[in-house]
Design an enzyme around this catalytic site. Structure first.
Site, PDB file in Angstrom:
ATOM      1  N   ARG A  84     -63.176  -4.914  30.810  1.00 58.67           N
ATOM      2  CA  ARG A  84     -64.551  -5.326  31.133  1.00 58.67           C
ATOM      3  C   ARG A  84     -65.326  -5.474  29.826  1.00 58.67           C
ATOM      4  O   ARG A  84     -65.426  -4.520  29.048  1.00 58.67           O
ATOM      5  CB  ARG A  84     -65.210  -4.279  32.026  1.00 58.67           C
ATOM      6  CG  ARG A  84     -66.680  -4.535  32.243  1.00 58.67           C
ATOM      7  CD  ARG A  84     -67.337  -3.507  33.175  1.00 58.67           C
ATOM      8  NE  ARG A  84     -68.741  -3.810  33.312  1.00 58.67           N
ATOM      9  CZ  ARG A  84     -69.736  -2.994  32.973  1.00 58.67           C
ATOM     10  NH1 ARG A  84     -69.508  -1.787  32.512  1.00 58.67           N
ATOM     11  NH2 ARG A  84     -70.990  -3.385  33.108  1.00 58.67           N
ATOM     12  N   HIS A 129     -75.586  -7.429  29.603  1.00 56.75           N
ATOM     13  CA  HIS A 129     -75.550  -5.996  29.266  1.00 56.75           C
ATOM     14  C   HIS A 129     -76.577  -5.754  28.152  1.00 56.75           C
ATOM     15  O   HIS A 129     -76.233  -5.392  27.032  1.00 56.75           O
ATOM     16  CB  HIS A 129     -74.130  -5.586  28.858  1.00 56.75           C
ATOM     17  CG  HIS A 129     -73.868  -4.102  28.877  1.00 56.75           C
ATOM     18  ND1 HIS A 129     -72.785  -3.533  29.524  1.00 56.75           N
ATOM     19  CD2 HIS A 129     -74.533  -3.056  28.313  1.00 56.75           C
ATOM     20  CE1 HIS A 129     -72.793  -2.212  29.350  1.00 56.75           C
ATOM     21  NE2 HIS A 129     -73.850  -1.899  28.622  1.00 56.75           N
ATOM     22  N   GLU A 174     -76.562  -2.172  34.961  1.00 56.70           N
ATOM     23  CA  GLU A 174     -77.534  -1.090  35.051  1.00 56.70           C
ATOM     24  C   GLU A 174     -79.005  -1.538  35.052  1.00 56.70           C
ATOM     25  O   GLU A 174     -79.744  -1.324  34.085  1.00 56.70           O
ATOM     26  CB  GLU A 174     -77.314  -0.075  33.923  1.00 56.70           C
ATOM     27  CG  GLU A 174     -75.932   0.547  33.956  1.00 56.70           C
ATOM     28  CD  GLU A 174     -75.782   1.706  32.983  1.00 56.70           C
ATOM     29  OE1 GLU A 174     -76.625   1.864  32.091  1.00 56.70           O
ATOM     30  OE2 GLU A 174     -74.811   2.468  33.131  1.00 56.70           O
ATOM     31  N   ASN A 314     -71.424   2.610  37.578  1.00 54.76           N
ATOM     32  CA  ASN A 314     -71.272   3.409  36.366  1.00 54.76           C
ATOM     33  C   ASN A 314     -71.716   4.823  36.697  1.00 54.76           C
ATOM     34  O   ASN A 314     -72.861   5.039  37.107  1.00 54.76           O
ATOM     35  CB  ASN A 314     -72.157   2.874  35.230  1.00 54.76           C
ATOM     36  CG  ASN A 314     -71.725   1.507  34.747  1.00 54.76           C
ATOM     37  OD1 ASN A 314     -70.667   1.003  35.135  1.00 54.76           O
ATOM     38  ND2 ASN A 314     -72.533   0.910  33.902  1.00 54.76           N
ATOM     39  N   TYR A 316     -71.648   8.957  35.322  1.00 54.92           N
ATOM     40  CA  TYR A 316     -71.343   9.879  34.233  1.00 54.92           C
ATOM     41  C   TYR A 316     -71.615  11.333  34.574  1.00 54.92           C
ATOM     42  O   TYR A 316     -70.873  12.208  34.168  1.00 54.92           O
ATOM     43  CB  TYR A 316     -72.170   9.528  32.983  1.00 54.92           C
ATOM     44  CG  TYR A 316     -71.729   8.262  32.282  1.00 54.92           C
ATOM     45  CD1 TYR A 316     -72.200   7.009  32.686  1.00 54.92           C
ATOM     46  CD2 TYR A 316     -70.836   8.312  31.225  1.00 54.92           C
ATOM     47  CE1 TYR A 316     -71.794   5.851  32.047  1.00 54.92           C
ATOM     48  CE2 TYR A 316     -70.426   7.152  30.573  1.00 54.92           C
ATOM     49  CZ  TYR A 316     -70.907   5.932  30.986  1.00 54.92           C
ATOM     50  OH  TYR A 316     -70.499   4.789  30.358  1.00 54.92           O
ATOM     51  N   GLU A 383     -67.761   1.983  34.788  1.00 58.84           N
ATOM     52  CA  GLU A 383     -67.851   2.879  33.632  1.00 58.84           C
ATOM     53  C   GLU A 383     -67.763   4.326  34.087  1.00 58.84           C
ATOM     54  O   GLU A 383     -68.350   4.699  35.106  1.00 58.84           O
ATOM     55  CB  GLU A 383     -69.188   2.741  32.873  1.00 58.84           C
ATOM     56  CG  GLU A 383     -69.345   1.476  32.090  1.00 58.84           C
ATOM     57  CD  GLU A 383     -70.690   1.415  31.369  1.00 58.84           C
ATOM     58  OE1 GLU A 383     -71.253   2.482  31.013  1.00 58.84           O
ATOM     59  OE2 GLU A 383     -71.181   0.291  31.162  1.00 58.84           O
TER      60      GLU A 383
HETATM   61  C1  GBH Z   1     -74.002   3.438  30.032  1.00 61.85           C
HETATM   62  O1  GBH Z   1     -75.175   3.879  30.653  1.00 61.85           O
HETATM   63  C2  GBH Z   1     -74.187   2.071  29.389  1.00 61.85           C
HETATM   64  O2  GBH Z   1     -73.868   1.044  30.299  1.00 61.85           O
HETATM   65  C3  GBH Z   1     -73.349   1.897  28.136  1.00 61.85           C
HETATM   66  O3  GBH Z   1     -73.768   0.745  27.450  1.00 61.85           O
HETATM   67  C4  GBH Z   1     -73.469   3.143  27.275  1.00 61.85           C
HETATM   68  O4  GBH Z   1     -72.812   3.002  26.049  1.00 61.85           O
HETATM   69  C5  GBH Z   1     -72.885   4.295  28.067  1.00 61.85           C
HETATM   70  O5  GBH Z   1     -73.639   4.471  29.208  1.00 61.85           O
HETATM   71  C6  GBH Z   1     -72.936   5.629  27.338  1.00 61.85           C
HETATM   72  O6  GBH Z   1     -74.250   6.051  27.148  1.00 61.85           O
HETATM   73  O7  GBH Z   1     -81.244   9.290  26.462  1.00 61.85           O
HETATM   74  O8  GBH Z   1     -82.012  11.205  27.729  1.00 61.85           O
HETATM   75  O9  GBH Z   1     -83.096   9.042  28.017  1.00 61.85           O
HETATM   76  C7  GBH Z   1     -75.045   5.147  31.289  1.00 61.85           C
HETATM   77  C8  GBH Z   1     -76.283   5.615  31.994  1.00 61.85           C
HETATM   78  C9  GBH Z   1     -78.478   6.442  31.837  1.00 61.85           C
HETATM   79  C10 GBH Z   1     -76.928   7.134  30.227  1.00 61.85           C
HETATM   80  C11 GBH Z   1     -79.612   6.798  30.918  1.00 61.85           C
HETATM   81  C12 GBH Z   1     -78.038   7.516  29.273  1.00 61.85           C
HETATM   82  C13 GBH Z   1     -80.330   8.040  29.030  1.00 61.85           C
HETATM   83  C14 GBH Z   1     -80.749   9.451  29.037  1.00 61.85           C
HETATM   84  N1  GBH Z   1     -77.320   6.057  31.076  1.00 61.85           N
HETATM   85  N2  GBH Z   1     -79.254   7.854  29.993  1.00 61.85           N
HETATM   86  S1  GBH Z   1     -81.880   9.761  27.715  1.00 61.85           S
END
Ligand code: GBH
Length: 486
Positions: A84, A129, A174, A314, A316, A383
């Protein structure tokens, strides 16, 4: 569920595709190569270099603009079914519009796609993106309703050039991060910070733009090429702190990801009813003439409803939620509209990213909730991954992947319809505001070397093993030498 207590190998069902993900601004470099013009990340980091933690930017990044053959070699080493990646709008359309198509940009993506197909690796392309043309930003970006046409025009050019070979399409990566972080806050470009307004305008326009691209693909290309097209949202799981907090936990999920999924995947379409009511009530109490959340017309509701062949996810991490109203929120704002407080437990295993803790049960809970809310849609995990500060011995990342895959298999056993899983990320890359300080790669990237040399981490050997054996295990002890292509 005590998924982490399980031991011994566990089979992965046939047909589930394995991949890895990246994004254009995070890896390509070549920011002004061969006719490419500035996007909002070029602009922001050039104007204010120390907007990122290490004052670095994506000008060169992983140099994938030149190193794409090595990238495909890594996909072959891992044995990926698919890869991807995303396209840079201004590399393809330097004026932002289809009046001039940049042949060098088209050539770059043709080279990458053809190299992948030579080795039977399926391309999965994200159209957007986060690297919006700076010119469009100056005209309001995602708050300008005309963007629904600008995005549609860009999408058509992309389908015309790559649709013959690419069968998996994602319109947006996202929406919440684009709209909330970029327009309602300062944590992503363009750092607009117009709270309680701009993020909602963005959400509406983005969903209509997405739907336009979906219908263009369906009406003009699908019969010929037979691919699928969907949207990717980021979704955390929100766990109520006590029984009394389950309503605010539900509300939080309706705001965070229901805002984008409900209009597309629910029976009724439109923004979630509870969200519309909450924002309308607040707006009235604040003496606004109308709700700060814009309305969809009936035609727009119909256009957006059902506009995805699959749900790109996605995922995490997990947060706890309680009902305590926090007075740190400005008024008006998204978090003031939503209410409640979110936090993570000290007991959860921490990644290098402040927001990222390992809670595999949250993944299971989220997949179960999505299955029940939206009539068991086809889900592609686009993701999932874990950050460190670097180093090849990444046992924490291995533990994260194995336990999250285990949780995913629990959901599949109970009926979740999961077609694909992509690790974030194939390799280290530009981690947005964190620069290169946080590393998500299966491959480590040496930013001091001109070639941006990529070296497999222990997790790369394990991921390869998982894909080859089609099973997971809690007892990997890979030899970290002699990465081969099978
Ligand atoms: C993904 O977002 C992105 O699609 C990707 O590009 C990125 O590299 C990857 O995550 C890893 O970060 O900094 O405390 O404000 C994941 C979802 C939601 C994760 C918002 C980071 C920010 C929290 N993201 N979050 S903060």
């Amino acid at each position: 569920k005590t998924i982490q207590d399980r031991h011994g190998p566990r089979k992965i069902p046939d047909g589930l595709m394995f991949g890895a993900a990246t994004a254009s601004y995070q890896i390509e470099g070549g920011w002004d190569a061969d006719g490419k013009t500035e996007n909002i990340w070029d602009y922001m980091t050039h104007k204010n270099p120390c907007v990122t933690d290490d004052c670095l930017n994506g000008d060169i990044a992983n140099d994938s603009y030149n190193q794409y053959k090595r990238d495909v070699e890594m996909m072959r080493e891992l044995g990926l079914d698919f890869y991807r990646f995303s396209l840079s709008w201004t590399r393809i359309l330097p004026s932002s519009f289809p009046d001039k198509i940049n042949e060098a940009g088209i050539q770059y993506y043709n080279n990458l796609i053809d190299e992948m197909l030579r080795y039977n690796i399926e391309p999965m392309i994200t159209l957007y993106h986060w690297d919006l043309p700076q010119k469009l930003q100056e005209m309001g970006g995602w708050t300008n309703p005309h963007i629904v046409n600008w995005f549609a025009d860009y999408a058509r050019v992309v389908f015309e050039h790559f649709g013959d070979r690419v069968k998996y399409w994602i319109t947006m990566n996202e929406p919440r991060e684009i709209c909330y972080q970029g327009y309602g806050d300062v944590t992503k470009a363009p750092k607009l910070n117009i709270k309680g307004f701009a993020e909602y305008l963005c959400a509406k326009n983005l969903l209509v733009a997405h739907a336009n691209a979906y219908h263009i693909y369906n009406n003009e290309f699908k019969a010929k090429f037979g691919g699928v097209i969907g949207i990717t949202v980021s979704a955390h799981w929100y766990e109520p702190e006590t029984e009394n907090d389950s309503e605010i936990a539900d509300q939080t999920m309706q705001f965070e990801w229901g805002q984008y999924l409900h209009p597309i995947f629910s029976e009724s379409g439109d923004f979630p009813v509870s969200m519309k009511e909450k924002i309308a009530t607040k707006s009235a109490a604040q003496s606004f003439a109308r709700s700060r959340l814009p309305e969809f017309t009936a035609d727009e509701v119909a256009l957006v409803k059902g506009s995805s062949d699959f749900l790109g996810l996605n995922h995490y991490t997990t947060y706890l939620v309680n009902n305590k109203t926090s007075d740190i929120n400005s008024v008006p704002s998204y978090y003031d509209d939503l209410g409640g407080t979110r936090y993570q437990s000290e007991d959860w295993k921490a990644a290098a990213s402040i927001w990222l803790k390992e809670v595999p049960s949250g993944f299971y809970n989220l997949l179960t909730r999505l299955r029940n809310l939206y009539n068991n849609p086809t889900i592609m995990i686009t993701e999932n991954g874990f950050s460190t500060r670097g180093g090849l011995e990444d046992d924490d990342r291995i533990d994260y992947y194995v336990s999250y895959l285990d949780a995913m298999l629990d959901a599949i056993d109970e009926g979740s319809n999961i077609a694909a899983y992509a690790a974030w990320s194939l390799m280290d890359n530009f981690e947005w505001m964190r620069g290169y300080t946080e590393r998500f790669g299966l491959y480590e990237v040496d930013y001091k070397s001109p070639q941006r040399t990529r070296t497999p981490r222990k997790s790369a050997y394990v991921y390869k093993q998982i894909i080859r054996a089609r099973e997971i295990d809690y007892h990997y002890k890979p030899q970290m030498t002699g990465m081969t292509i099978d």
